[in-house]
Enzyme design. Structure first.
Site: not given
Length: 196
Positions: A9, A103, A145
């Site tokens: 990310d 995602k 994450c």
């Protein structure tokens, strides 16, 4: 041994100036680029994930569309599919990435393992197919994450290393706690320059 690198990310919305920007995000993007340039040959597989949320949706309660987010379970609007905020940070060179995973498409998702590539394939299957036994994890955010992705890799029997100089977190306290939890769970917590 076969090894993968997970780049979690590293997106505009998670770096300085973004909807959920963290301090140090831009430096992490540049650091990962430099690291990958020097170490690409160390990895049989490089996977990069992005939050990729559905527009005009609370994404299963993940995004607070009405009222204030609690910054635990609900978050401001971020990483909406196709917007500049959802794109990789420009300091991150993704030319060495083998698999791109999206995602959170309509649902809450933190771990890279919850995403799919453009063919709908899950990372766990790709790791199994390629016989990947070791995973190094870098990216954003340490306490969310990155933590979730590393814990899932451990749960799936991989030897995991979190590269501390190539991650950035939401808050110092929760990031420190996340790294401690990962270490307790069996991950190696060390800088990218540590001996292999």
């Amino acid at each position: 041994m076969t090894r993968a690198l997970f780049i979690v990310d590293v997106q505009n919305d998670f770096t300085e100036g973004g909807a959920l920007g963290v301090d140090g995000g831009t430096a992490v993007a540049a650091g990962i680029t430099a690291y990958l340039s020097a170490h690409r040959a160390d990895y049989d597989l490089v996977v990069a994930s992005r939050d990729w949320h559905t527009a005009d949706s609370d994404n299963g309660g993940h995004i607070a569309l009405a009222g204030e987010p609690d910054y635990v379970e609900t978050w401001p609007v971020h990483c909406i599919a196709g917007t500049p905020g959802a794109e990789y940070h420009p300091a991150l060179d993704v030319s060495g990435v083998d698999v791109h995973v999206k995602k959170g498409q309509g649902v809450p998702a933190y771990s890279l393992f919850e995403g799919v590539d453009d063919d709908g394939r899950h990372v766990a299957a790709l790791l199994d197919e390629r016989g990947i036994l070791e995973v190094d994890v870098v990216g954003i955010a340490t306490d969310y994450c990155v933590r979730a992705s590393a814990l899932d890799a451990i749960e799936r029997g991989r030897v995991v290393r979190v590269l501390t100089d190539l991650v950035a977190g939401v808050a110092p306290e929760s990031s420190t706690a996340a790294l401690a939890e990962l270490g307790h769970s069996g991950a190696r917590i060390e800088a990218s320059g540590a001996a292999r």
